[in-house]
Design a protein around this motif. Sequence first.
Motif, short mmCIF file in Angstrom:
data_model
loop_
_atom_site.label_atom_id
_atom_site.label_comp_id
_atom_site.label_asym_id
_atom_site.label_seq_id
_atom_site.Cartn_x
_atom_site.Cartn_y
_atom_site.Cartn_z
N PHE A 1 48.30 93.86 18.53
CA PHE A 1 49.34 94.18 18.97
C PHE A 1 49.77 93.99 20.49
CE2 PHE A 1 47.53 98.23 16.69
CZ PHE A 1 48.41 97.91 15.70
N ASP A 2 51.31 93.63 20.82
CA ASP A 2 51.91 93.08 21.30
C ASP A 2 52.10 94.48 22.18
OD1 ASP A 2 53.03 92.21 23.72
OD2 ASP A 2 53.79 89.84 22.92
N VAL A 3 51.66 94.98 22.87
CA VAL A 3 52.21 96.67 23.26
C VAL A 3 53.64 96.65 24.16
CG1 VAL A 3 51.54 98.76 24.62
CG2 VAL A 3 50.07 97.32 22.72
N VAL A 4 53.30 95.45 25.00
CA VAL A 4 54.89 94.63 26.60
C VAL A 4 56.18 94.60 25.58
CG1 VAL A 4 55.86 94.19 27.57
CG2 VAL A 4 53.05 94.45 27.60
N LYS A 5 56.02 93.76 24.48
CA LYS A 5 56.82 93.99 23.07
C LYS A 5 57.90 94.81 22.83
CE LYS A 5 57.70 89.18 23.17
NZ LYS A 5 56.92 87.98 22.07
N LEU A 6 55.81 95.21 22.26
CA LEU A 6 56.83 96.75 21.27
C LEU A 6 57.12 97.68 22.76
CD1 LEU A 6 53.98 97.27 19.49
CD2 LEU A 6 56.23 96.50 18.57
N ALA A 7 57.09 98.14 23.31
CA ALA A 7 58.08 98.86 24.71
C ALA A 7 58.79 99.20 24.85
CB ALA A 7 57.35 98.71 25.99
#
Lengths: 419, 370
Positions: free
Chosen positions: A154-160
């Motif tokens: 998961f790219d959490v930075v991009k998701l956020a």
Amino acid sequence: MIETKEKILTGKKFPFCPGCGHGISINQLAKVLEDLGYKPEDIVIVSDIGCSGLIDPLFATHTIHGLHGRSPALGLGVAMGLEQKPGKKTIAFIGDGGATIGLQHILEDARRNVDMTLILLNNLLYGMTGGQISGLSTRKYKEIIDFEKDIPPFDVVKLAYASGARYAVRVNNPKNIKEKIRKAIETEGFSLVEIASLCPSYGMKKLPELMAVADDEEEFENNRPPTHIVSKERNSLFDRERYFSPEFEAHAGKRTGILIAGSAGGGVQSVGAFMAQAAMLSGMQATMKGEYPITVGTGFSVAEVIADKNEINYTGLDNPDIAVIVTEDGLEKVKHRITADTKVYLDEKLTGKIDFSYKKLIIKPFHALVNRKSAALLAVAYVLKKEQLFPLEALKKVLSDHRLKDIFLDTVARVEELE
Amino acid sequence: MTTGQLALVDGSKIIIEALAQSGADVFVGYPITPSNWTYKYAKQRMPLFLAAPDEISTLQWMAGLSATGKIPVTSSAFPGIALMVESINMAYAMELPMVIVITQRLGPSTGSATTGAQGDLMFLKGIISGGYPVPVFSPSCFEDAWTLSNKAVETAIKYRTPVFLLTSKEMVMYRKSFDLGRLKPLQKHTHQRQITGEFKPYKPEANDTPAFVPLGDDEFSTRFTASTHDQDGNIRKADPEAMANTKRLRKKFIRNIDDLFAYEWIKSGPSAKTLILTWGITTDAAKDAIKILTRDGKNVDLLVLKTLLPVHQKLYDWLDDYDKIIIAEENLTGQLKEILFGERAPGKVTGVNKIGMMITPGEIVEAVLS
């Protein structure tokens, strides 16, 4: 004398393994907070489970230590609770394992954009349980351990960012950690700082190795104002209640149970309530229960009304005195509840639908006189007229305060045409 | 004698109004049938209303809000409560005040969302890992819905704990003529800061309960933790101070059980040797059963339990006075009966049990006479 900054950290020994990267982030955060002039009482540290969850004793601030994966949600609760207290800052920590469990919480934090910072310490694995991979383990790392290497993290930075976070950043180089944390803390709204962290026990032992397998640094900002949480005192629910003082005299004294059976959109629930209220205007006690499918816009709709001059305790309607049935849906739903004592008022169009005999059956063309929305009301008005439970005038009085009173009263007036 | 405030109301409205008047100031929720009406009324009434994306978030937000001094409320049914369980344990261990309204519906699992039940008592008996008691109040009528909601808020604050208000679909979704003027004004409950000597986050004060200092407090930095901890709120393994703190989680309720205990007697006379014991929605049928039995010249007492958990030992003394005890509740096996007597109740104890429909007065009468 120069005022010394208040210490954010307690000075207790860090609990991390030698060479663990987590300590760097803790120290950098403390420096940022001290530089910005925060006192320990201004800060709430929200910690998760895992190695990153061992940090509470390190902080002289307020701390709250909860469950695995939930610190973004717990932190949002704290941040919303502190909205009315200016100058307070909520900072939640989470590891990559926690972020995998609580991914939805992170997206929800980003979407809500309430003022708080989430620091995600990503050491690419579960350090506390033996080095298992997480949803944030990178493909380059998984190539080394030869496990699930085709599945991206998961790219959490991009998701956020995509979910609306004011600020989201991934930092791999320790030299940049302080600057990015500072920017996050200074951001009003939700900010996420994902920091690549060494795990010398199970993962990358040296910084160059970590930098080689970490996903690229990235930084995003959404130009949207933070969400503010506002509490507002509201009026009592009883202020808008409609009260019913007896104005009419009930004819019936004994407990009478009425089933009203129709279809969704036929006003059955409203008619049940009107009938109960009319009974109350006639000095009776009343109960009203509705039954309908979860999909409220289709299928049957049944209302049960009990009226009694005495107190009503038990609200079950095991042996209905009267059943008003205006549609096939309603008939199917209540036909097994009809007993030999039940007087059935049936819409004429259902005559061919009953394959059994009712001992007391009255058939009337309710639907022929009014549309499907009004048939139940007309039928109930007719029942009141015939059964003399309480005056039809009481029902008219109830309806006369309704915004649709013209339609309703016109419907009730047509009861004369049923003779 | 009426007060001129006869209205057609439901239990959901009374519960939410009572909780708001009692000091609850934020509702966090995820809608589920049959608790939708509490959700609807809370949106109209609570100073702050938050629509959480799921039940785990609901409890986590409530915990965070509670730790800052708010008094949060939610309502749900078993499928939602089940998702909250780990977080309820967290709030219990952290000692965070909150009120959780359960609208019981027919299980297991999703069961039948619009069919009432009294099937979640056993679940609440064991909901805290380790078997620690959590206060469970169950309204049997609208007056109870009013006063027990107040007691739930009071208990949550006084003992720093999650409190359950155990209702059922019938209580929260049927409407009944009711004189709202019969409801007495409620006392608003707030945190009282009473600290003796040095402040420690988990040092017991009055009622074996630590003083509440919220996160963000300007005077003291405080700590909350769900892990086993000492009085300072630091994580500890099983050392004596930490174990004493953990044991205190039970002790605070057991030592103060008189304060928690709520019940109602309807006694037919000094000579009654038969008792109907009930709770929640079956109380209506039991009251009608008593009327029928009294009319027929039978002496039968009725005891309505309103505090279901923890069980007060005094209850056993009362039950000793009867030769025959009927425990009526709308579940398959008799959950209160099993909590009181285990899987094999004494011969004088009979359950009246049913699922899918309310127990009728006639069924209770029959059990008394058989």
